[in-house]
Design an enzyme around this catalytic site. Structure first.
Site, PDB file in Angstrom:
ATOM      1  N   GLU A 107      -6.341  -7.912  -0.167  1.00 36.63           N
ATOM      2  CA  GLU A 107      -7.012  -7.692   1.123  1.00 36.63           C
ATOM      3  C   GLU A 107      -8.477  -7.350   0.882  1.00 36.63           C
ATOM      4  O   GLU A 107      -8.802  -6.564  -0.023  1.00 36.63           O
ATOM      5  CB  GLU A 107      -6.362  -6.544   1.914  1.00 36.63           C
ATOM      6  CG  GLU A 107      -4.940  -6.795   2.391  1.00 36.63           C
ATOM      7  CD  GLU A 107      -4.393  -5.635   3.217  1.00 36.63           C
ATOM      8  OE1 GLU A 107      -5.212  -4.836   3.717  1.00 36.63           O
ATOM      9  OE2 GLU A 107      -3.169  -5.517   3.353  1.00 36.63           O
TER      10      GLU A 107
ATOM     11  N   GLU B 182       0.780  -1.234   0.000  1.00 35.70           N
ATOM     12  CA  GLU B 182       0.000   0.000   0.000  1.00 35.70           C
ATOM     13  C   GLU B 182       0.821   1.299   0.000  1.00 35.70           C
ATOM     14  O   GLU B 182       0.686   2.132   0.902  1.00 35.70           O
ATOM     15  CB  GLU B 182      -0.959   0.009   1.205  1.00 35.70           C
ATOM     16  CG  GLU B 182      -2.022  -1.073   1.135  1.00 35.70           C
ATOM     17  CD  GLU B 182      -3.003  -1.021   2.293  1.00 35.70           C
ATOM     18  OE1 GLU B 182      -2.772  -0.257   3.269  1.00 35.70           O
ATOM     19  OE2 GLU B 182      -4.010  -1.755   2.250  1.00 35.70           O
TER      20      GLU B 182
END
Length: 749
Positions: free
Chosen positions: A617, A513
């Site tokens: 995710e 991320e």
């Protein structure tokens, strides 16, 4: 029978002494000078137990208790002095004699009657005339000399006697206490009875005391025996209880590992240069399933210490997927994986117990501040214990049993090294990462390695290690930290290029991320290209994953083309977007089936997107109510209490579908046993819809396997609550099915 008058006049003959002669001389001198004699008026007793033993008291009338035993009616005999008695013991305190004068009698013996006050007064007058007064005064003078010498000891004895006399006083109900005071004669001789301390004890009392003593010892023995039996039972039950799984929680009990495999190893086998380092197994908190034979062999500067020299890649996760030593057809066979989050990269919402013991003004909000607060030594102990207990072999076995075929393991750069000023615990998590990979191998689970935290923080969120400004590719040390992270990949890719990892590590992640909405997009793309070259140059042929950076999948069309073996990793949540979180429950399921599916299909096509795409995710949670999910101490979008200095992040009005003060997190955070059947049905359908959607791409990794208390982020707890499939492939709903109804489901809880 001796009359009452003769009881007090029959005293011992006085012995002539120097003191007596001196007393007579002084009395005669006073008469010559005309000095009057001191008054001999007796004083009424009204003093505390600490009064001097030599002050006289007003004689009280003796009355016989009606309950007095025959033993007490016996005629006291005249006490005679032993010829062997030493002179010092002849110094008898007058008051003691007078306290117990009721026990003296005439030499002839016999019964007696109590004296009246008038009779005693006449008797005193006769004593004065007969010279008895002189003898008494002479004795008092001697006693004053003795009192100086005896001092405190005499006062203590007297105080004890006075206290015992108080105990002997008649009760208010008219019954007399059985305990008696120590007699004056015994105290004068320096002796006391062998019975109860300070008093008389008859045969019945002595027998009762012996019976009481035996009962007491029997009782103590029974208590000890019960403790011997019950304590081990309680310990066993406690261990069973702590080892059980609740609605959510850590994976293991808090018992320390046995480390039995160290028994065959000598500390002398550890070189001096390696003692008390991460290579010294005698410093490890947990040696379970590690090879503790010392070796300093390394690859890429990273040690293999703890690994066995052989491995086996024939394990198969389940009958629907190939064994590890067989190729996986990515893009044709969906990944059904789970993250092992909060383990080697600590996150507050996954393990809130590591953070909620601190006050908010202490600012313990991430692993950086936690390590800083604990200090190097304590942080190493606390955090390694977390590594050891939060995830164990049993978790990998349970993951396989739930139908998963992949695991994504987040880890942080301090598993490899730390830099000046870093408070993180260095290098200890490295061996737990290696052990975790071996557990995955044992159960046929393929591994997606996820470097979750880079030097400087790639996104400024707490799961990057340090919450705050981004210091990677940004700020004063942005370039330095970018180079440091490339150096890390040089070491890591060299190590994992070993033949032992070719089958078990099938996806290698570059960075988790990166916040490309706050970073230079071109700088991140350039860094990604450099990292890929390093990994390929080290000999790793596995698939390399890179994050979409929250730009949106369509933004990556045409980027990083011409490089084989890449996959873009998208993290898909509806709860971190104020527009998506406010959708009604039914609309969220529809969005999963249309929105996520549409994005996956678009991204998988290189004409409209990057190409290979997976969801690294996602979660079934439909609120952001979980404690610490939005950082430690922060509020929620759901209730409109999310404060932030960044106006683009702050949400100060309720975002639940009702968009009113009715929005509440209390039910969302409740134990799943209190969920309504309709809500449980919706949670299951919402999860299955997302699974179906992401399998139009390469597949998915659920976030996460286990937490301490966040059920809607905890696959293990979700299965137990009946809101997630117990087998990843055994599902009742997919996006080609008709959407069921959810009548009566509240939109604001």
């Amino acid at each position: 029978m001796a009359s009452p008058s003769t009881r007090r006049t029959q005293t011992r003959p006085s012995r002539p002494s120097k003191a007596h002669a001196r007393h007579t001389t002084e009395r005669e001198e006073r008469k010559e000078r005309g000095t009057p004699e001191k008054s001999r008026t007796r004083k009424t007793r009204n003093q505390s137990p600490e009064r001097s033993p030599y002050q006289e008291r007003t004689p009280q009338k003796r009355t016989r208790s009606p309950e007095r035993s025959p033993r007490q009616e016996q005629i006291p005999q005249k006490r005679t002095r032993s010829p062997e008695r030493r002179p010092k013991k002849e110094k008898i305190v007058v008051e003691e004699r007078e306290k117990h004068s009721s026990y003296d009698s005439a030499s002839t013996g016999g019964s007696y009657n109590p004296l009246s006050i008038d009779s005693l007064a006449k008797l005193d007058a006769l004593n004065e005339k007969g010279g008895g007064g002189e003898r008494v005064r002479d004795r008092e003078k001697k006693d004053r000399v003795i009192s100086v010498k005896r001092g405190t000891k005499e006062k203590v004895v007297t105080g004890r006697v006075v206290r015992e006399k108080v105990k002997h006083r008649r009760r208010s109900d008219g019954k007399s206490e059985r305990r008696r005071v120590v007699s004056g004669p015994l105290l004068e001789e320096g002796r006391r009875p062998k019975g109860r301390r300070g008093g008389y004890m008859n045969a019945d009392e002595r027998s009762e005391e012996r019976r009481f003593g035996r009962k007491c010892w029997i009782f103590v023995g029974v208590v000890v025996l019960l403790l011997v039996i019950l304590i081990p039972v309680a310990v066993v039950l406690s261990k069973k209880k702590s080892g059980g799984s609740g609605s959510a929680g850590g994976s293991t009990s808090n018992s320390d590992p046995s480390n039995d495999n160290l028994k065959g190893v000598s500390e002398n086998d550890i070189p001096e240069s390696a003692k008390n380092t991460v290579l010294d197994p005698f410093t490890w908190y947990d040696t379970t399933d590690f090879n503790v034979t010392f070796t300093n062999t390394s690859f890429g500067g990273l040690p293999i210490m703890g690994l066995n020299s052989t491995w086996n890649d024939t394990a198969q996760a389940n009958s629907f997927v190939p064994a590890l030593n067989k190729p996986w057809a990515y893009g044709q066979m969906p990944i059904r994986g789970v993250n092992i989050g909060g383990w080697l990269s600590i996150e507050p919402f996954i393990t809130p117990s590591m953070f909620n013991t601190y006050k908010q003004n202490q600012g313990i909000i991430d692993e950086y501040t936690l390590s800083q607060q604990l200090g190097p030594s304590n942080a190493a102990q606390v955090i390694e214990k977390h590594y050891s207990q939060f995830i164990t072999e049993q978790d990998f076995q349970n993951i396989q049993a739930a139908g998963f075929d992949h695991v994504r393991i987040p880890y942080s750069y301090w598993a490899v090294t730390t830099y000046s000023g870093d408070p993180y615990v260095p290098k200890i998590s490295w061996r737990y990462l290696l052990r975790g990979i071996e557990y995955a191998r044992k159960y046929g689970l393929r591994v997606n390695l996820d470097l979750h935290a880079l030097p400087g923080s790639q996104n400024g969120w707490n799961h990057s290690g340090r919450q705050g400004p981004i210091g990677w590719l940004n700020g004063t040390d942005g370039s330095l930290n970018a180079q440091r992270s490339l150096d890390l990949h040089t070491q890591l890719s060299t190590f994992f290029a070993q033949p032992r990892y070719q089958n078990v590590i099938t996806i290698y992640g570059l960075v988790n991320e990166p916040k490309m909405t706050a970073l230079s997009v071109s700088a991140v793309v350039d860094w990604t290209e450099s990292a890929v070259k390093i990994v390929r140059g080290s000999g790793m042929n596995q698939t390399i994953a890179f994050g979409d950076g929250f730009l949106g999948l369509t933004k990556w069309q045409g980027q990083l083309q011409g490089i084989d073996g890449l996959v873009i990793d998208a993290h898909e949540y509806v709860i971190f977007d104020a527009g998506l979180i406010s959708m009604p429950h039914e609309a969220k399921v529809q969005f999963a089936c249309t929105g996520w599916t549409g994005q996956m299909n678009q991204s998988m096509n290189k004409a409209t997107g990057f190409g290979p795409t997976l969801c690294g995710e996602w979660s079934q949670a439909d609120t952001d109510c979980t404690t610490y999910l939005n950082d430690v101490g922060e509020g929620t979008r759901w209730e409109g209490t999310l404060q932030s200095t960044d106006k683009s992040v702050a949400v100060l009005t309720p975002s639940c579908p009702a968009k009113s003060s009715a929005c509440s997190c209390s039910s969302a955070n409740a134990d799943p046993s209190s969920y309504s059947d309709t809500y449980k049905k919706w949670l299951m359908v919402n999860a299955e819809a997302q699974m179906s959607s992401f399998e139009t791409g390469w597949g998915w990794f659920y976030w996460t396997w286990t937490t301490e208390s966040a059920t809607q982020w905890d696959y293990k707890a979700g299965m137990a609550a009946g809101i997630l499939p117990t087998k990843t492939w055994n599902r009742d709903f997919n996006c080609t099915s008709a959407l069921p109804g959810f009548d009566g489901l509240s939109e604001n809880y």
